[in-house]
Scaffold this active site. Structure first.
Site, PDB file in Angstrom:
ATOM      1  N   LEU A 199     -31.292  -7.981 -18.517  1.00  0.00           N
ATOM      2  CA  LEU A 199     -30.836  -9.509 -17.180  1.00  0.00           C
ATOM      3  C   LEU A 199     -32.682  -9.474 -16.720  1.00  0.00           C
ATOM      4  O   LEU A 199     -32.813 -11.005 -16.771  1.00  0.00           O
ATOM      5  CB  LEU A 199     -29.855  -9.291 -17.082  1.00  0.00           C
ATOM      6  CG  LEU A 199     -28.697  -9.515 -17.588  1.00  0.00           C
ATOM      7  CD1 LEU A 199     -27.556  -9.832 -16.683  1.00  0.00           C
ATOM      8  CD2 LEU A 199     -28.340 -10.552 -19.439  1.00  0.00           C
ATOM      9  N   GLY A 200     -32.659  -8.650 -16.002  1.00  0.00           N
ATOM     10  CA  GLY A 200     -33.691  -8.611 -15.207  1.00  0.00           C
ATOM     11  C   GLY A 200     -34.816  -7.303 -14.264  1.00  0.00           C
ATOM     12  O   GLY A 200     -34.001  -6.584 -14.587  1.00  0.00           O
ATOM     13  N   LYS A 201     -35.428  -7.621 -13.729  1.00  0.00           N
ATOM     14  CA  LYS A 201     -36.172  -5.947 -13.299  1.00  0.00           C
ATOM     15  C   LYS A 201     -37.217  -6.812 -11.739  1.00  0.00           C
ATOM     16  O   LYS A 201     -37.527  -7.564 -11.822  1.00  0.00           O
ATOM     17  CB  LYS A 201     -36.996  -6.155 -13.939  1.00  0.00           C
ATOM     18  CG  LYS A 201     -37.341  -4.198 -14.534  1.00  0.00           C
ATOM     19  CD  LYS A 201     -37.915  -3.600 -15.106  1.00  0.00           C
ATOM     20  CE  LYS A 201     -38.315  -2.235 -15.282  1.00  0.00           C
ATOM     21  NZ  LYS A 201     -38.539  -1.973 -16.962  1.00  0.00           N
ATOM     22  N   GLY A 202     -36.941  -5.313 -11.158  1.00  0.00           N
ATOM     23  CA  GLY A 202     -37.116  -5.096  -9.609  1.00  0.00           C
ATOM     24  C   GLY A 202     -38.223  -4.476  -9.778  1.00  0.00           C
ATOM     25  O   GLY A 202     -38.660  -3.465 -10.594  1.00  0.00           O
ATOM     26  N   ALA A 203     -38.710  -3.780  -8.550  1.00  0.00           N
ATOM     27  CA  ALA A 203     -39.246  -2.775  -8.375  1.00  0.00           C
ATOM     28  C   ALA A 203     -38.818  -1.211  -8.317  1.00  0.00           C
ATOM     29  O   ALA A 203     -39.266  -0.531  -8.843  1.00  0.00           O
ATOM     30  CB  ALA A 203     -40.042  -2.997  -7.003  1.00  0.00           C
ATOM     31  N   PHE A 204     -36.825  -1.776  -7.389  1.00  0.00           N
ATOM     32  CA  PHE A 204     -36.407  -0.433  -7.713  1.00  0.00           C
ATOM     33  C   PHE A 204     -35.420  -0.622  -8.176  1.00  0.00           C
ATOM     34  O   PHE A 204     -34.784  -0.058  -8.070  1.00  0.00           O
ATOM     35  CB  PHE A 204     -36.123  -0.083  -6.063  1.00  0.00           C
ATOM     36  CG  PHE A 204     -37.340   0.268  -5.222  1.00  0.00           C
ATOM     37  CD1 PHE A 204     -38.259   1.446  -6.023  1.00  0.00           C
ATOM     38  CD2 PHE A 204     -37.865   0.394  -4.025  1.00  0.00           C
ATOM     39  CE1 PHE A 204     -39.154   2.285  -5.196  1.00  0.00           C
ATOM     40  CE2 PHE A 204     -39.606   0.636  -3.615  1.00  0.00           C
ATOM     41  CZ  PHE A 204     -39.871   1.017  -4.365  1.00  0.00           C
ATOM     42  N   SER A 205     -34.938  -1.555  -8.679  1.00  0.00           N
ATOM     43  CA  SER A 205     -33.458  -2.481  -9.569  1.00  0.00           C
ATOM     44  C   SER A 205     -34.183  -2.466 -10.719  1.00  0.00           C
ATOM     45  O   SER A 205     -34.872  -3.225 -11.447  1.00  0.00           O
ATOM     46  CB  SER A 205     -32.927  -2.899  -8.539  1.00  0.00           C
ATOM     47  OG  SER A 205     -33.679  -4.076  -8.763  1.00  0.00           O
ATOM     48  N   LYS A 226     -26.689  -5.110 -11.001  1.00  0.00           N
ATOM     49  CA  LYS A 226     -27.892  -4.728 -10.346  1.00  0.00           C
ATOM     50  C   LYS A 226     -27.857  -3.216  -9.523  1.00  0.00           C
ATOM     51  O   LYS A 226     -26.760  -2.926  -9.315  1.00  0.00           O
ATOM     52  CB  LYS A 226     -27.926  -5.714  -9.037  1.00  0.00           C
ATOM     53  CG  LYS A 226     -29.234  -5.017  -8.314  1.00  0.00           C
ATOM     54  CD  LYS A 226     -29.468  -5.765  -6.837  1.00  0.00           C
ATOM     55  CE  LYS A 226     -30.883  -6.535  -6.306  1.00  0.00           C
ATOM     56  NZ  LYS A 226     -31.124  -6.951  -5.217  1.00  0.00           N
ATOM     57  N   ASP A 281     -34.642 -17.005   1.760  1.00  0.00           N
ATOM     58  CA  ASP A 281     -34.966 -16.820   0.702  1.00  0.00           C
ATOM     59  C   ASP A 281     -35.420 -17.822  -0.279  1.00  0.00           C
ATOM     60  O   ASP A 281     -35.361 -17.853  -1.745  1.00  0.00           O
ATOM     61  CB  ASP A 281     -36.195 -15.534  -0.104  1.00  0.00           C
ATOM     62  CG  ASP A 281     -36.644 -15.239  -0.933  1.00  0.00           C
ATOM     63  OD1 ASP A 281     -37.714 -16.510  -0.806  1.00  0.00           O
ATOM     64  OD2 ASP A 281     -37.241 -14.790  -2.299  1.00  0.00           O
TER      65      ASP A 281
END
Length: 478
Positions: A19-25, A42, A135
């Site tokens: 569903l989505g992506k981050g740098a480490f997740s 997550k 944020d």
């Protein structure tokens, strides 16, 4: 004895699409097999995390467990397995609030009022639980489902912090450029009011489709924000009710102590008496502007993702959670979360307190010096002739007998400071100190010493716990 590895996630849940992506997740849809219930998982790759990143992960999980509110994405479970940590959240399927608004056939001031009310309800709950989000931005405002009238859900507590009551402190430079408050940009102590400033920026966008502060150059953007330099230009603001503008003004108040709180904002007539105060006129220009604003956000997000991917692929060390020092300075990062507390800002803080300490020494100000030293401080210094000195009595002698008599001007310069940050609360600085002074005969002299100082922060205050100084011993004037 063999180590027992937890496999609860693997046993209880089945993973599906990303569903989505981050740098480490990565976030993936998952199903709790026995219950048949859908969630969003997550998944954090813990092998790549530093000790500080582990602390942040624990903080995020702890904060999310606290928050139980219909307008906040709920954490249902937190599971640690070998190499990965799983945070199991509500599956929210309605997408971003701002994307939904542009697809509507009808959108009015009253709709904007209902949106900001739900955001404020979420913020109020956070603040009541001692949490500051830090944020708030469109990317973190989601809808529970695709059904009409679905609830707004506040997401992503990766930068959230815990505060005591109305505590104001320097929690580091963190947030997203266009939504940062003046106090964060001034590097002043801050707290809950930063979230209300961000709500003001969001409300402004909800009403006209573009942000109150905007510049391609980040420095100029920050100057605008610190000055509170926004207005309500014609013709688009002419059709907005005075009450809506009044609420924005109360949210975008430079002084955080005078800024409206979440509880007060919810009582504002534009929200509490929406049906009679907020206009129901369709705002087509807002929808059109918001489409462009969304497109710009998505493009900038794509550019940043590409830059980060290129950087990581080429063997550069990633800066953690979607953040990178190099990208931060780019004008493309106006809608990208940054967290600068690890590096430049914290190092500058250590240089500043070291300069204050040396100023106290040069002025013979023992009272100020004591405040900056731990009572059990240890030291190696030339005057101690190779012995380890503990406490402040040894230093007191020199303050009372050397510097108090020497009223002649002293000028000190720190050269080549090197700082090592050791977690959140400790730092080590090594530098060369050049001291210029007049001797007993009025002749200018220069002395040099090489110094290493270890700082530790207690209750928000930096204190020296150990130092090592080489060079010639201080000499009492004859």
């Amino acid at each position: 004895m063999a180590t027992i590895t937890c496999t609860r996630f693997t046993e209880e849940y089945q993973l599906f699409e990303e569903l989505g992506k981050g740098a480490f997740s990565v976030v993936r849809r998952c199903v709790k097999v026995l219950a048949g219930q859908e969630y969003a998982a997550k998944i954090i790759n813990t092998k790549k995390l530093s000790a500080r990143d582990h602390q942040k992960l624990e903080r995020e999980a702890r904060i999310c467990r606290l928050l139980k509110h219909p307008n906040i994405v709920r954490l249902h479970d937190s599971i640690s397995e070998e190499g990965h940590h799983y945070l199991i959240f509500d599956l929210v399927t309605g997408g971003e609030l701002f994307e939904d608004i542009v697809a509507r056939e009808y959108y009015s001031e009253a709709d904007a009022s209902h949106c900001i009310q739900q955001i404020l309800e979420a913020v109020l709950h956070c603040h009541q639980m001692g949490v500051v989000h830090r944020d708030l931005k469109p990317e973190n405002l989601l809808l529970a489902s695709k059904l009409k009238g679905a609830a707004v859900k506040l997401a992503d507590f990766g930068l959230a912090i815990e505060v005591e009551g109305e505590q104001q402190a320097w929690f580091g430079f963190a947030g997203t450029p266009g939504y940062l408050s003046p106090e964060v940009l001034r590097k002043d102590p801050y707290g809950k009011p930063v979230d209300l400033w961000a709500c003001g920026v969001i409300l402004y966008i909800l009403l006209v489709g573009y942000p109150p502060f905007w510049d391609e150059d980040q420095h100029r953007l920050y100057q605008q924000i610190k000055a509170g330099a926004y207005d309500f230009p014609s013709p688009e603001w002419d059709t907005v009710t005075p009450e809506a503008k009044d609420l924005i003004n109360k949210m975008l108040t430079i002084n955080p102590s005078k800024r409206i709180t979440a509880a007060e904002a919810l009582k504002h007539p534009w929200i509490s008496h929406r049906s009679t105060v907020a206009s129901c006129m369709h705002r087509q220009e807002t929808v059109d502007c918001l489409k462009k604003f969304n497109a710009r956000r998505k493009l900038k997000g794509a550019i940043l993702t590409t830059m980060l991917a290129t950087r990581n692929f080429s063997g550069g060390k990633s800066g953690g959670n979607k953040k990178s020092d190099g990208v931060k300075e780019s004008s493309e990062s106006t809608n990208t979360t940054i967290e600068d507390e690890d590096t430049k800002v914290r190092k500058q803080e250590i240089i500043k307190v070291t300069e204050q300490l040396i100023e106290a020494i040069s002025n013979g100000d023992f009272e100020s010096y004591t405040k900056m030293c731990d009572p059990g401080m240890t030291a190696f210094e030339p005057e101690a002739l190779g012995n380890l000195v503990e406490g402040l009595d040894f230093h007191r002698f020199y303050f009372e007998n050397l510097w108090s008599r020497n009223s002649k001007p002293v000028h000190t310069t720190i050269l080549n400071p090197h700082i090592h940050l050791m977690g959140d609360e400790s730092a080590c600085i090594a530098y060369i100190r050049i001291t210029q002074y007049l001797d007993a005969g009025g002749i200018p002299r220069t002395a040099q010493s090489e110094e290493t100082r270890v700082w530790h922060r207690r209750d928000g205050k930096w204190q020296i716990v150990h130092f090592h100084r080489s060079g010639a011993p201080s000499v009492l004037p004859h």
